[in-house]
Motif scaffolding. Structure first.
Motif, short mmCIF file in Angstrom:
data_model
loop_
_atom_site.label_atom_id
_atom_site.label_comp_id
_atom_site.label_asym_id
_atom_site.label_seq_id
_atom_site.Cartn_x
_atom_site.Cartn_y
_atom_site.Cartn_z
N HIS A 146 0.88 -1.16 -0.01
CA HIS A 146 -0.23 0.05 0.01
C HIS A 146 0.97 1.26 0.10
N GLY A 147 0.21 2.30 -0.44
CA GLY A 147 0.93 3.60 -0.45
C GLY A 147 0.47 4.62 -1.36
N LEU A 148 0.98 5.75 -1.61
CA LEU A 148 0.75 6.75 -2.66
C LEU A 148 1.52 6.23 -3.69
N SER B 276 -3.89 6.63 -4.39
CA SER B 276 -3.44 5.80 -3.18
C SER B 276 -4.03 4.55 -3.72
N ASP C 109 -8.45 1.08 -4.97
CA ASP C 109 -7.83 2.42 -5.50
C ASP C 109 -8.49 3.63 -4.92
N ASP C 110 -7.88 4.63 -4.42
CA ASP C 110 -8.56 5.95 -4.17
C ASP C 110 -8.02 6.91 -5.42
N ASP D 50 -4.68 11.56 -1.15
CA ASP D 50 -3.60 10.85 -0.66
C ASP D 50 -4.04 9.97 0.57
N ARG D 51 -4.34 8.93 0.55
CA ARG D 51 -4.74 8.30 1.59
C ARG D 51 -4.05 7.59 2.09
N GLY D 52 -3.97 7.47 3.52
CA GLY D 52 -2.84 6.53 4.47
C GLY D 52 -3.96 5.56 4.91
N TRP D 53 -3.83 4.42 4.64
CA TRP D 53 -4.37 3.26 5.30
C TRP D 53 -4.18 2.98 6.70
#
Length: 178
Positions: A115-117, A136, A155-156, A160-163
């Motif tokens: 996961h990540g940006l 993200s 997918d976002d 900028d999503r931090g899971w």
């Protein structure tokens, strides 16, 4: 008094609870549905709405039909109305892991999610992801008999999503039910 922290915790707990309810509902759909393709699509939609992502999909790992080398292909997808579906994108069929996605094969094969940006992913991986407007990403392996069968991607395309660890743990359980 500043109750911002308390409100943020309350929002996080409500989000976690909604996600748990959605995963329970999706699991029930997968276990009781007579048409597995329809059940998987419905389950992806249930989880996608609860996670507030733009796209949820399943990829299968398989030998490439031409070379026999390890490859991956998209099999199922749910998308939010505002996002372009990729299920018919020929670039998402028979994607060889080497050289561009060798990291994915290694990480997912070890069991943890990826996961990540997207902007922080290696250049070789970013091209295809950015073409789909992914900002993200969370990729959770689907295990079958202690082997990676494929993965579920979240997918976002907006933020900028931090899971959170809680989200990741819940979505790992959801992938196991698929």
């Amino acid at each position: 008094y500043d109750i911002t922290d308390r409100k943020n915790v309350q929002i996080a707990l409500e989000h976690r609870d909604a996600l748990l309810v959605a995963v329970g509902k999706a699991t029930r759909q997968l276990l009781t549905g007579e048409d597995h393709r329809l059940s998987i699509g419905t389950a992806l939609g249930t989880i996608g709405q609860a996670t507030d992502v733009d796209r949820v999909y399943v990829f299968e790992h398989h030998p490439d039909s031409q070379t026999g080398e390890p490859a991956m292909s998209q099999r199922f997808e749910w998308t939010r109305d505002s996002v372009i579906a990729q299920i018919d994108n020929p670039l998402l069929q028979d994607i060889p892991f080497d050289p561009h996605y060798a990291r994915w094969r290694k990480v997912l094969g070890a069991g943890p999610p990826l996961h990540g940006l997207v902007r922080e992913f290696p250049d070789s991986e970013r091209a295809l992801l950015e073409e789909q407007d992914i900002v993200s990403l969370l990729v959770v392996p689907i295990m079958l008999d202690d082997e990676v069968w494929g993965f579920v991607g979240f997918d976002d395309c907006r933020t900028d999503r931090g899971w959170t660890e809680s989200e990741i743990s819940i979505l790992v359980a959801a992938a196991a039910s698929i």
